[in-house]
Motif scaffolding. Sequence first.
Motif, PDB file in Angstrom:
ATOM      1  N   LYS A   1       0.843  -1.186   0.000  1.00 13.51           N
ATOM      2  CA  LYS A   1       0.000   0.000   0.000  1.00 13.51           C
ATOM      3  C   LYS A   1       0.880   1.238   0.000  1.00 13.51           C
ATOM      4  CE  LYS A   1      -2.286  -0.978   3.792  1.00 13.51           C
ATOM      5  NZ  LYS A   1      -3.302  -0.898   4.870  1.00 13.51           N
ATOM      6  N   VAL A   2       0.282   2.380  -0.309  1.00 17.05           N
ATOM      7  CA  VAL A   2       1.049   3.620  -0.365  1.00 17.05           C
ATOM      8  C   VAL A   2       1.691   3.921   0.980  1.00 17.05           C
ATOM      9  CG1 VAL A   2       0.933   6.114  -0.730  1.00 17.05           C
ATOM     10  CG2 VAL A   2      -0.372   4.587  -2.207  1.00 17.05           C
ATOM     11  N   ASP A   3       0.964   3.716   2.081  1.00 15.22           N
ATOM     12  CA  ASP A   3       1.536   4.062   3.384  1.00 15.22           C
ATOM     13  C   ASP A   3       2.620   3.080   3.830  1.00 15.22           C
ATOM     14  OD1 ASP A   3       0.034   1.857   4.141  1.00 15.22           O
ATOM     15  OD2 ASP A   3      -1.350   2.972   5.415  1.00 15.22           O
ATOM     16  N   ARG A   4       2.750   1.937   3.141  1.00 17.86           N
ATOM     17  CA  ARG A   4       3.883   1.049   3.411  1.00 17.86           C
ATOM     18  C   ARG A   4       5.152   1.599   2.769  1.00 17.86           C
ATOM     19  NH1 ARG A   4       3.003  -1.935   7.831  1.00 17.86           N
ATOM     20  NH2 ARG A   4       1.004  -3.016   7.708  1.00 17.86           N
ATOM     21  N   LEU A   5       4.965   2.388   1.718  1.00 13.03           N
ATOM     22  CA  LEU A   5       6.097   3.048   1.086  1.00 13.03           C
ATOM     23  C   LEU A   5       6.556   4.219   1.944  1.00 13.03           C
ATOM     24  CD1 LEU A   5       7.963   3.302  -1.387  1.00 13.03           C
ATOM     25  CD2 LEU A   5       6.193   4.738  -2.443  1.00 13.03           C
ATOM     26  N   THR A   6       5.625   5.092   2.303  1.00 15.34           N
ATOM     27  CA  THR A   6       5.904   6.223   3.188  1.00 15.34           C
ATOM     28  C   THR A   6       4.598   6.891   3.581  1.00 15.34           C
ATOM     29  OG1 THR A   6       7.050   8.349   3.404  1.00 15.34           O
ATOM     30  CG2 THR A   6       6.202   7.796   1.225  1.00 15.34           C
ATOM     31  N   ARG A   7       4.604   7.493   4.763  1.00 16.72           N
ATOM     32  CA  ARG A   7       3.481   8.319   5.202  1.00 16.72           C
ATOM     33  C   ARG A   7       3.792   9.806   5.060  1.00 16.72           C
ATOM     34  NH1 ARG A   7      -0.627   6.046   8.250  1.00 16.72           N
ATOM     35  NH2 ARG A   7      -0.406   3.835   8.736  1.00 16.72           N
ATOM     36  N   ASP A   8       4.997  10.103   4.630  1.00  8.16           N
ATOM     37  CA  ASP A   8       5.431  11.482   4.485  1.00  8.16           C
ATOM     38  C   ASP A   8       5.176  11.939   3.047  1.00  8.16           C
ATOM     39  OD1 ASP A   8       7.038  13.850   5.584  1.00  8.16           O
ATOM     40  OD2 ASP A   8       8.171  13.318   3.783  1.00  8.16           O
ATOM     41  N   VAL A   9       4.342  12.953   2.886  1.00  7.14           N
ATOM     42  CA  VAL A   9       3.955  13.410   1.551  1.00  7.14           C
ATOM     43  C   VAL A   9       5.159  13.932   0.774  1.00  7.14           C
ATOM     44  CG1 VAL A   9       2.558  15.069   0.276  1.00  7.14           C
ATOM     45  CG2 VAL A   9       1.599  13.928   2.268  1.00  7.14           C
ATOM     46  N   TYR A  52      -2.876   9.960  -4.583  1.00  8.33           N
ATOM     47  CA  TYR A  52      -3.529   9.120  -3.580  1.00  8.33           C
ATOM     48  C   TYR A  52      -2.894   9.346  -2.207  1.00  8.33           C
ATOM     49  CZ  TYR A  52      -5.438   4.994  -1.268  1.00  8.33           C
ATOM     50  OH  TYR A  52      -6.076   4.156  -0.381  1.00  8.33           O
ATOM     51  N   GLY A  53      -1.563   9.455  -2.175  1.00  9.65           N
ATOM     52  CA  GLY A  53      -0.869   9.685  -0.902  1.00  9.65           C
ATOM     53  C   GLY A  53      -1.253  11.009  -0.273  1.00  9.65           C
ATOM     54  N   ILE A  54      -1.410  12.055  -1.095  1.00  8.72           N
ATOM     55  CA  ILE A  54      -1.821  13.370  -0.587  1.00  8.72           C
ATOM     56  C   ILE A  54      -3.225  13.285   0.013  1.00  8.72           C
ATOM     57  CG2 ILE A  54      -2.418  15.730  -1.259  1.00  8.72           C
ATOM     58  CD1 ILE A  54      -0.196  15.545  -3.361  1.00  8.72           C
ATOM     59  N   LEU A  55      -4.130  12.633  -0.713  1.00  8.20           N
ATOM     60  CA  LEU A  55      -5.505  12.506  -0.227  1.00  8.20           C
ATOM     61  C   LEU A  55      -5.562  11.684   1.058  1.00  8.20           C
ATOM     62  CD1 LEU A  55      -7.357  11.897  -3.624  1.00  8.20           C
ATOM     63  CD2 LEU A  55      -7.278  14.004  -2.279  1.00  8.20           C
ATOM     64  N   ALA A  56      -4.761  10.614   1.111  1.00 10.46           N
ATOM     65  CA  ALA A  56      -4.735   9.771   2.306  1.00 10.46           C
ATOM     66  C   ALA A  56      -4.209  10.553   3.508  1.00 10.46           C
ATOM     67  CB  ALA A  56      -3.883   8.533   2.060  1.00 10.46           C
ATOM     68  N   SER A  57      -3.204  11.415   3.277  1.00 12.29           N
ATOM     69  CA  SER A  57      -2.657  12.239   4.351  1.00 12.29           C
ATOM     70  C   SER A  57      -3.705  13.206   4.877  1.00 12.29           C
ATOM     71  CB  SER A  57      -1.430  13.003   3.842  1.00 12.29           C
ATOM     72  OG  SER A  57      -0.924  13.868   4.852  1.00 12.29           O
ATOM     73  N   GLN A  58      -4.453  13.815   3.963  1.00  8.85           N
ATOM     74  CA  GLN A  58      -5.511  14.736   4.369  1.00  8.85           C
ATOM     75  C   GLN A  58      -6.606  14.004   5.129  1.00  8.85           C
ATOM     76  OE1 GLN A  58      -6.644  16.444   0.598  1.00  8.85           O
ATOM     77  NE2 GLN A  58      -5.108  18.074   0.732  1.00  8.85           N
ATOM     78  N   GLU A  59      -6.900  12.791   4.685  1.00 14.77           N
ATOM     79  CA  GLU A  59      -7.930  11.995   5.348  1.00 14.77           C
ATOM     80  C   GLU A  59      -7.502  11.626   6.777  1.00 14.77           C
ATOM     81  OE1 GLU A  59     -10.621   8.009   4.530  1.00 14.77           O
ATOM     82  OE2 GLU A  59      -8.682   8.226   3.556  1.00 14.77           O
ATOM     83  N   ARG A  60      -6.222  11.252   6.942  1.00 11.44           N
ATOM     84  CA  ARG A  60      -5.737  10.917   8.286  1.00 11.44           C
ATOM     85  C   ARG A  60      -5.830  12.125   9.212  1.00 11.44           C
ATOM     86  NH1 ARG A  60      -1.761   7.975   5.331  1.00 11.44           N
ATOM     87  NH2 ARG A  60      -0.286   9.706   5.495  1.00 11.44           N
ATOM     88  N   GLU A  61      -5.512  13.299   8.670  1.00  7.85           N
ATOM     89  CA  GLU A  61      -5.601  14.514   9.473  1.00  7.85           C
ATOM     90  C   GLU A  61      -7.044  14.817   9.849  1.00  7.85           C
ATOM     91  OE1 GLU A  61      -4.563  17.872  11.608  1.00  7.85           O
ATOM     92  OE2 GLU A  61      -3.331  16.193  10.866  1.00  7.85           O
ATOM     93  N   PHE A  62      -7.950  14.614   8.908  1.00 10.36           N
ATOM     94  CA  PHE A  62      -9.365  14.847   9.183  1.00 10.36           C
ATOM     95  C   PHE A  62      -9.878  13.890  10.254  1.00 10.36           C
ATOM     96  CE2 PHE A  62     -13.784  13.563   8.306  1.00 10.36           C
ATOM     97  CZ  PHE A  62     -14.432  14.771   8.550  1.00 10.36           C
ATOM     98  N   ILE A  63      -9.513  12.601  10.135  1.00  9.11           N
ATOM     99  CA  ILE A  63      -9.944  11.610  11.123  1.00  9.11           C
ATOM    100  C   ILE A  63      -9.387  11.950  12.498  1.00  9.11           C
ATOM    101  CG2 ILE A  63      -9.713   9.189  11.815  1.00  9.11           C
ATOM    102  CD1 ILE A  63      -9.821   8.459   8.838  1.00  9.11           C
ATOM    103  N   SER A  64      -8.112  12.379  12.545  1.00 12.47           N
ATOM    104  CA  SER A  64      -7.488  12.749  13.809  1.00 12.47           C
ATOM    105  C   SER A  64      -8.235  13.902  14.459  1.00 12.47           C
ATOM    106  CB  SER A  64      -6.026  13.126  13.579  1.00 12.47           C
ATOM    107  OG  SER A  64      -5.428  13.548  14.781  1.00 12.47           O
ATOM    108  N   LYS A  65      -8.582  14.913  13.661  1.00 13.27           N
ATOM    109  CA  LYS A  65      -9.318  16.068  14.202  1.00 13.27           C
ATOM    110  C   LYS A  65     -10.700  15.647  14.683  1.00 13.27           C
ATOM    111  CE  LYS A  65      -7.053  19.675  11.454  1.00 13.27           C
ATOM    112  NZ  LYS A  65      -7.240  20.692  10.382  1.00 13.27           N
TER     113      LYS A  65
END
Length: 224
Positions: free
Chosen positions: A83-91, A121-134
Amino acid sequence: MANGTTQDFVVLLRISTAKTGGIDSNGIAAQRRDINLFLQQQDNPRVIEEFVEVESGAAKERPVLEQAIKCCQKNRCPLLVQKVDRLTRDVETLGRLTKMKNVDIRIASLPNADNFQIHLYGILASQEREFISKRVRSGMREAKERGVKFGNPKLAELNKTRKHEARIYAYEHSELIKNLRNDGKTYRQICELLNSSGIKTRTGKYFHPVQVHRILKRATEVMQ
């Protein structure tokens, strides 16, 4: 069909922390499972080297990742991850990797995505993680205002309910199933692929079409 030539891949497996007794954890096993399913859909695939990394996906220094990239460059073949986050979580790191002209990235759960789409996809996933965290922080704050006390020992048992486990399982497997559906596979064909790859249901049984449909439905509920 196969024409005698091979498609070479360098595989990268990553977990954040080592498990007791070694790094052959469930996380590694799940990654290998999805990668093997991806490889089954290719003509004459060949893994020329596999790298296992025990490191946070947000870390800036990733020596194992760099070794994998050099191996790809040397052998002129793609880097394959689950998955993308297995590659990196850093945009920022993801942007650098996907813009490298001499290395293609392949994502097992996004089999048709090119480097540009992977970056998006990685950018969108990062935004989604931030939204879920908030949303979680907001929910906890509102709960505290209502007098809810966190740290209740019963919460651990609550999190082990069958419904919770089913939703987590669905979330973890939905991306793979959605992509197979997008490729035109029927529910029955997806079951055959999952079963032949050794993937089991949450209760350790073989898949049936109704279970595949249920996973997609539960995954949608999780994201709502």
